[in-house]
Enzyme design. Structure first.
Site, PDB file in Angstrom:
ATOM      1  N   ASP A 154       0.841  -1.214   0.000  1.00  0.00           N
ATOM      2  CA  ASP A 154       0.000   0.000   0.000  1.00  0.00           C
ATOM      3  C   ASP A 154       0.872   1.259   0.000  1.00  0.00           C
ATOM      4  O   ASP A 154       0.592   2.237  -0.703  1.00  0.00           O
ATOM      5  CB  ASP A 154      -0.916  -0.034   1.238  1.00  0.00           C
ATOM      6  CG  ASP A 154      -2.089   0.929   1.133  1.00  0.00           C
ATOM      7  OD1 ASP A 154      -2.451   1.307   0.007  1.00  0.00           O
ATOM      8  OD2 ASP A 154      -2.643   1.293   2.182  1.00  0.00           O
ATOM      9  N   ARG A 213     -10.725   9.622 -12.456  1.00  0.00           N
ATOM     10  CA  ARG A 213     -10.170   9.733 -11.093  1.00  0.00           C
ATOM     11  C   ARG A 213      -9.490   8.445 -10.635  1.00  0.00           C
ATOM     12  O   ARG A 213      -8.985   8.379  -9.526  1.00  0.00           O
ATOM     13  CB  ARG A 213     -11.298  10.085 -10.113  1.00  0.00           C
ATOM     14  CG  ARG A 213     -11.866  11.485 -10.290  1.00  0.00           C
ATOM     15  CD  ARG A 213     -13.062  11.673  -9.352  1.00  0.00           C
ATOM     16  NE  ARG A 213     -12.705  11.454  -7.970  1.00  0.00           N
ATOM     17  CZ  ARG A 213     -13.548  10.981  -7.034  1.00  0.00           C
ATOM     18  NH1 ARG A 213     -14.782  10.685  -7.332  1.00  0.00           N
ATOM     19  NH2 ARG A 213     -13.149  10.815  -5.792  1.00  0.00           N
ATOM     20  N   LYS A 214      -9.512   7.399 -11.480  1.00  0.00           N
ATOM     21  CA  LYS A 214      -9.009   6.103 -11.025  1.00  0.00           C
ATOM     22  C   LYS A 214      -7.608   5.806 -11.575  1.00  0.00           C
ATOM     23  O   LYS A 214      -7.359   5.958 -12.769  1.00  0.00           O
ATOM     24  CB  LYS A 214      -9.985   4.989 -11.440  1.00  0.00           C
ATOM     25  CG  LYS A 214     -11.355   5.141 -10.784  1.00  0.00           C
ATOM     26  CD  LYS A 214     -12.231   3.937 -10.977  1.00  0.00           C
ATOM     27  CE  LYS A 214     -12.825   3.879 -12.356  1.00  0.00           C
ATOM     28  NZ  LYS A 214     -13.854   2.807 -12.464  1.00  0.00           N
TER      29      LYS A 214
HETATM   30  C1  LIG Z   1       5.448  11.671  -3.869  1.00  0.00           C
HETATM   31  C2  LIG Z   1       4.399  11.763  -2.795  1.00  0.00           C
HETATM   32  C3  LIG Z   1       4.770  11.270  -1.427  1.00  0.00           C
HETATM   33  C4  LIG Z   1       3.633  11.199  -0.507  1.00  0.00           C
HETATM   34  C5  LIG Z   1       4.019  10.415   0.718  1.00  0.00           C
HETATM   35  C6  LIG Z   1       2.887   9.508   1.138  1.00  0.00           C
HETATM   36  C7  LIG Z   1       3.454   8.242   1.724  1.00  0.00           C
HETATM   37  C8  LIG Z   1       2.413   7.320   2.246  1.00  0.00           C
HETATM   38  C9  LIG Z   1       1.597   6.608   1.193  1.00  0.00           C
HETATM   39  C10 LIG Z   1       0.622   5.719   1.893  1.00  0.00           C
HETATM   40  C11 LIG Z   1      -0.591   5.503   1.032  1.00  0.00           C
HETATM   41  C12 LIG Z   1      -1.636   4.854   1.859  1.00  0.00           C
HETATM   42  C13 LIG Z   1      -2.972   5.033   1.210  1.00  0.00           C
HETATM   43  C14 LIG Z   1      -4.030   4.491   2.134  1.00  0.00           C
HETATM   44  O1  LIG Z   1      -3.816   3.566   2.861  1.00  0.00           O
HETATM   45  S1  LIG Z   1      -5.541   5.252   2.121  1.00  0.00           S
HETATM   46  C15 LIG Z   1      -6.378   4.456   3.492  1.00  0.00           C
HETATM   47  C16 LIG Z   1      -7.263   3.325   3.100  1.00  0.00           C
HETATM   48  N1  LIG Z   1      -8.333   3.785   2.226  1.00  0.00           N
HETATM   49  C17 LIG Z   1      -9.436   4.357   2.701  1.00  0.00           C
HETATM   50  O2  LIG Z   1      -9.639   4.537   3.876  1.00  0.00           O
HETATM   51  C18 LIG Z   1     -10.438   4.776   1.641  1.00  0.00           C
HETATM   52  C19 LIG Z   1     -11.855   4.761   2.157  1.00  0.00           C
HETATM   53  N2  LIG Z   1     -12.777   5.010   1.008  1.00  0.00           N
HETATM   54  C20 LIG Z   1     -13.031   6.264   0.604  1.00  0.00           C
HETATM   55  O3  LIG Z   1     -12.609   7.232   1.211  1.00  0.00           O
HETATM   56  C21 LIG Z   1     -13.881   6.397  -0.641  1.00  0.00           C
HETATM   57  O4  LIG Z   1     -14.664   5.246  -0.828  1.00  0.00           O
HETATM   58  C22 LIG Z   1     -13.024   6.644  -1.929  1.00  0.00           C
HETATM   59  C23 LIG Z   1     -12.213   7.952  -1.788  1.00  0.00           C
HETATM   60  C24 LIG Z   1     -12.066   5.481  -2.199  1.00  0.00           C
HETATM   61  C25 LIG Z   1     -13.955   6.767  -3.127  1.00  0.00           C
HETATM   62  O5  LIG Z   1     -15.005   7.632  -2.794  1.00  0.00           O
HETATM   63  P1  LIG Z   1     -15.483   8.826  -3.717  1.00  0.00           P
HETATM   64  O6  LIG Z   1     -16.820   9.258  -3.210  1.00  0.00           O
HETATM   65  O7  LIG Z   1     -14.428   9.858  -3.810  1.00  0.00           O
HETATM   66  O8  LIG Z   1     -15.598   8.162  -5.154  1.00  0.00           O
HETATM   67  P2  LIG Z   1     -16.842   7.387  -5.797  1.00  0.00           P
HETATM   68  O9  LIG Z   1     -17.515   6.492  -4.834  1.00  0.00           O
HETATM   69  O10 LIG Z   1     -17.651   8.397  -6.532  1.00  0.00           O
HETATM   70  O11 LIG Z   1     -16.053   6.446  -6.837  1.00  0.00           O
HETATM   71  C26 LIG Z   1     -15.254   6.985  -7.866  1.00  0.00           C
HETATM   72  C27 LIG Z   1     -14.924   5.843  -8.818  1.00  0.00           C
HETATM   73  O12 LIG Z   1     -14.132   4.862  -8.125  1.00  0.00           O
HETATM   74  C28 LIG Z   1     -14.826   3.601  -8.098  1.00  0.00           C
HETATM   75  N3  LIG Z   1     -14.626   2.981  -6.782  1.00  0.00           N
HETATM   76  C29 LIG Z   1     -14.699   3.591  -5.590  1.00  0.00           C
HETATM   77  N4  LIG Z   1     -14.437   2.719  -4.604  1.00  0.00           N
HETATM   78  C30 LIG Z   1     -14.187   1.532  -5.191  1.00  0.00           C
HETATM   79  C31 LIG Z   1     -13.859   0.261  -4.712  1.00  0.00           C
HETATM   80  N5  LIG Z   1     -13.702   0.008  -3.411  1.00  0.00           N
HETATM   81  N6  LIG Z   1     -13.651  -0.723  -5.604  1.00  0.00           N
HETATM   82  C32 LIG Z   1     -13.784  -0.517  -6.936  1.00  0.00           C
HETATM   83  N7  LIG Z   1     -14.097   0.691  -7.458  1.00  0.00           N
HETATM   84  C33 LIG Z   1     -14.318   1.699  -6.598  1.00  0.00           C
HETATM   85  C34 LIG Z   1     -16.303   3.929  -8.340  1.00  0.00           C
HETATM   86  O13 LIG Z   1     -17.000   2.843  -8.879  1.00  0.00           O
HETATM   87  C35 LIG Z   1     -16.170   5.091  -9.297  1.00  0.00           C
HETATM   88  O14 LIG Z   1     -15.864   4.594 -10.586  1.00  0.00           O
HETATM   89  P3  LIG Z   1     -16.696   5.094 -11.878  1.00  0.00           P
HETATM   90  O15 LIG Z   1     -18.123   4.689 -11.604  1.00  0.00           O
HETATM   91  O16 LIG Z   1     -16.523   6.572 -11.930  1.00  0.00           O
HETATM   92  O17 LIG Z   1     -16.085   4.381 -13.039  1.00  0.00           O
END
Ligand SMILES: CCCCCCCCCCCCCC(=O)SCCNC(=O)CCNC(=O)[C@H](O)C(C)(C)COP(=O)(O)OP(=O)(O)OC[C@H]1O[C@@H](n2cnc3c(N)ncnc32)[C@H](O)[C@@H]1OP(=O)(O)O
Length: 248
Positions: free
Chosen positions: A167, A212-213
């Site tokens: 992740d 957005r995916k």
């Molecule tokens: C370089 C940078 C460095 C940065 C450092 C960082 C380091 C650390 C990195 C660590 C990283 C750690 C990261 C972590 O651990 S993140 C922590 C674990 N994840 C969560 O807690 C997420 C909880 N869920 C949510 O918040 C919402 O459900 C999300 C945001 C995911 C979507 O809710 P939202 O209301 O915004 O969107 P929507 O419902 O309109 O859906 C939009 C589209 O997505 C599709 N969809 C949605 N869900 C699913 C699903 N389960 N399976 C399949 N498809 C799904 C949906 O069909 C639709 O598709 P389409 O119909 O448009 O085609």
């Protein structure tokens, strides 16, 4: 509330550009790298970059670090960077704090929070890793040394710790490619156990971006590529930072 959201959004924008743009100079051979880094972090006011070598890193970890780091962009004296598709990503235990304006943000957003994989002080005890991204190939490689606090089955790495690393690597890769994201779906197949204390390679590749995916595939392998430990596919959904404040 609106003011806080504006500040948070600004902080996140600068955070992703800060993370992507911060490049450390290339380091040479193992031992000198480690002592130089220790000295630099002692005298430098910069935040501690947890992905730099430390005394707990074994020879395989150092060999791979030197291998990938030597292919990274090097900063010249004039502050320019030489063209190379590889870039090492720094890793902090509270990235938010080090973005412009982030000291304020890190105080108002869960001030005691620390990145899950970077909150154990003893070097080598848990997650030791460094990430390198290849911008051209849209892929990311992580070298990971699993410490003794990550035990699951006796002598082997816990499946939850492996999922955490998948992740983290794919999530960092997706952030690099798509900006702020959250993991929506994570599918894992555990193929062969990972011995505790060993070093493995975690490879993350972009499959597709659709609106957005962001779809990413990931493999955890032995460092010589002969053994596949774990495979995963991950879906990330781009979010507006207000999603984090409002709780989804
Ligand atoms: C370089 C940078 C460095 C940065 C450092 C960082 C380091 C650390 C990195 C660590 C990283 C750690 C990261 C972590 O651990 S993140 C922590 C674990 N994840 C969560 O807690 C997420 C909880 N869920 C949510 O918040 C919402 O459900 C999300 C945001 C995911 C979507 O809710 P939202 O209301 O915004 O969107 P929507 O419902 O309109 O859906 C939009 C589209 O997505 C599709 N969809 C949605 N869900 C699913 C699903 N389960 N399976 C399949 N498809 C799904 C949906 O069909 C639709 O598709 P389409 O119909 O448009 O085609």
């Amino acid at each position: 509330m609106a003011r806080m959201l504006r500040r948070l959004r600004k902080g996140f924008q600068s955070l992703t550009s800060f993370s992507a743009a911060t490049i450390q100079p290339n380091l040479s051979a193992s031992e000198s790298s480690r002592s130089e880094v220790a000295l630099l972090s002692f005298f430098s006011p910069k935040p501690r970059d947890f992905s730099l070598p430390n005394s707990s890193w074994g020879s395989e970890m150092m060999r791979l670090y030197d291998h990938y780091n030597s292919q990274c962009e090097a900063e010249t004296e004039g502050g320019q960077t030489q063209g190379s598709p590889w870039q090492r990503l720094p890793s902090y235990n509270r990235s938010l704090k080090y973005a412009p304006g982030g000291v304020y943000l890190s105080k108002i957003v869960q001030s005691k929070a620390r990145l899950f994989t970077r909150n154990i002080r003893e070097p080598g005890a848990a997650f030791e890793y460094a990430l390198f991204v290849n911008k051209g190939e849209k892929k990311c490689v992580c070298i990971f040394q699993a410490g003794w606090l990550l035990e699951g089955p006796p002598g082997h790495v816990h499946g939850g710790a492996i999922a955490t690393m998948i992740d983290t690597v794919t999530g960092t890769h997706a952030t690099f490619l798509s900006g702020p994201i959250m993991t929506a779906n994570l599918n894992i197949a555990y193929r062969s156990p990972i011995p505790l204390g060993s070093t493995v390679l975690i490879e993350s590749s972009l499959d597709t971006q659709e609106g957005r995916k962001t779809f990413i595939s990931c493999k955890v392998m032995s460092t010589d590529g002969s053994k596949l430990h774990t495979e995963a596919t991950v879906l990330f959904v781009s979010i507006n930072v207000s999603h984090l404040v409002r709780g989804g």
